[in-house]
Design an enzyme around this catalytic site. Structure first.
Site, PDB file in Angstrom:
ATOM      1  N   VAL A 156      37.509  35.680  39.073  1.00 10.04           N
ATOM      2  CA  VAL A 156      36.470  35.852  38.073  1.00 10.04           C
ATOM      3  C   VAL A 156      35.690  34.514  38.012  1.00 10.04           C
ATOM      4  CG1 VAL A 156      35.921  35.899  35.591  1.00 10.04           C
ATOM      5  CG2 VAL A 156      37.895  37.182  36.517  1.00 10.04           C
ATOM      6  N   ALA A 195      40.610  27.663  34.781  1.00 10.29           N
ATOM      7  CA  ALA A 195      41.553  27.239  35.430  1.00 10.29           C
ATOM      8  C   ALA A 195      42.916  27.447  34.665  1.00 10.29           C
ATOM      9  CB  ALA A 195      41.576  25.874  35.740  1.00 10.29           C
ATOM     10  N   TYR A 233      52.632  33.703  28.864  1.00 12.09           N
ATOM     11  CA  TYR A 233      51.173  33.685  29.226  1.00 12.09           C
ATOM     12  C   TYR A 233      50.280  33.728  28.213  1.00 12.09           C
ATOM     13  CZ  TYR A 233      46.796  35.417  31.129  1.00 12.09           C
ATOM     14  OH  TYR A 233      45.555  35.692  31.265  1.00 12.09           O
ATOM     15  N   ARG A 257      44.159  52.132  29.951  1.00 15.43           N
ATOM     16  CA  ARG A 257      43.804  50.855  29.738  1.00 15.43           C
ATOM     17  C   ARG A 257      42.068  50.768  29.827  1.00 15.43           C
ATOM     18  NH1 ARG A 257      47.972  50.371  28.115  1.00 15.43           N
ATOM     19  NH2 ARG A 257      49.697  49.086  29.013  1.00 15.43           N
TER      20      ARG A 257
END
Length: 326
Positions: A16, A74, A141, A219
């Protein structure tokens, strides 16, 4: 006519981040990509961008007031790995962003677009998911990304940062020779394309008894180029002292079996599938409400057709296999 500006793109050697960097360059901006290449690839940095190999934690060593803003990609993003190694995600995703915000504050760089995620919501109570939905991440995460969102909110209120967090749903497709090449790969569309390429025998369908039209998970898929456009719009929409949070998705859901069938039609190849047990924590439906992005950013996806997303991903996968055999 857009006035050229200078932007830092952290994680710009990744999927991305690289596509967003390419869009910035196409608009005439100067771009510096900062990436430690732990998950990104040097060839993923678009031509014309300055490249600095390094960690986001060290941005203070060279970030100065000549930058007009930062676009921050990042981060480590594997849900399963985050469960097994949560400390890696807290150190990089949260600690790295803390260091970046300090460097921006010291240099007087007052614009930030943050790559957030739908994983901040966890298992939704209702769909489509709006930005006011409860945030209850089910993995380190998702928790690390939510922690950064809270951190950015405080930075805006205390220090006048202008910021936007863009919470992605399922990103796919390819743009300008840049596409998905995760190792290991965990995303559905590139995995199904690996079957079409003969690199994988079959695609596993994890559960076919969900309360959805065909029994498989649904999704929300968004083309990576549409995603990139939203980041550029966010740079213009944000205001000093405000933390803008927007979901990015099509607002339409596609089931696992719809994705597989679309790949069959686009590629012309058979795609064998095998049914496997449900994965723990997989919600039946994850679909975004993108109304805030439309209202605040003026953003509307221009590539909403799943076949277009798959076709671009297929072209990238074939080209990569021809060039590298991978």
């Amino acid at each position: 006519m857009t006035t050229p500006k200078r932007y830092l793109v952290t994680g710009g050697a990744g999927y991305v981040g690289g596509v967003v960097a390419a869009h910035l360059l196409e608009r005439g901006h100067r771009v510096t990509v900062l990436d430690d290449l732990s998950t990104g690839f040097r060839e993923g940095v678009p031509a014309g961008a300055e490249f600095v190999e390094g960690r986001v934690q060290d941005a203070a060593a060279w970030l100065d007031g000549s930058y007009d803003g930062v676009l921050h990609f990042a981060a480590f993003s594997q849900v399963g790995e985050s469960v097994a190694r949560p400390e890696k995600y807290w150190e990089n995703n949260v600690g790295g962003t803390m260091a970046l915000l300090a460097a921006m504050r010291a240099a007087g760089v007052r614009k930030l677009v943050f790559s957030s995620t739908a994983a901040t919501y966890g298992e939704p109570e209702t769909v489509p998911i709006t930005e006011t939905a409860p945030t209850a991440p089910t993995s380190p995460y998702g928790a690390s990304k939510l922690a950064v969102d809270h951190m950015v909110t405080g930075e805006c209120a205390a220090h006048g940062l202008a910021a936007a967090s863009l919470r992605y749903f399922n990103v796919a497709g390819a743009y300008g020779g840049l596409g998905e090449r995760h190792d290991p790969e965990s995303h559905l569309i590139p995995l199904v394309l690996q079957v079409a390429l003969g690199r994988r025998e079959a695609i596993s369908v994890y559960g076919d008894d969900y309360p959805t039209p065909d029994g498989t998970c649904v999704r929300d898929y968004i083309h990576v180029a549409d995603l990139a456009e939203a980041h550029l719009l966010a740079l213009d929409a944000m205001t000093e002292g405000e933390h803008l949070i927007c979901n990015l998705g099509n607002g339409n859901g596609f089931s696992v079996r719809e994705v597989i069938e679309t790949v069959r039609k686009v590629t012309g190849h058979p795609v064998p599938e095998v049914t496997a047990p449900r994965r723990p924590g997989d919600p039946a439906v994850l679909v975004a409400s993108a109304e805030a992005a439309r209202t605040r950013l003026g953003w509307t996806p221009s590539r909403p057709d799943l076949a277009d997303v798959v076709a671009d991903a297929w072209a990238f996968a074939r080209r990569r296999q021809e060039e590298t055999g991978a």
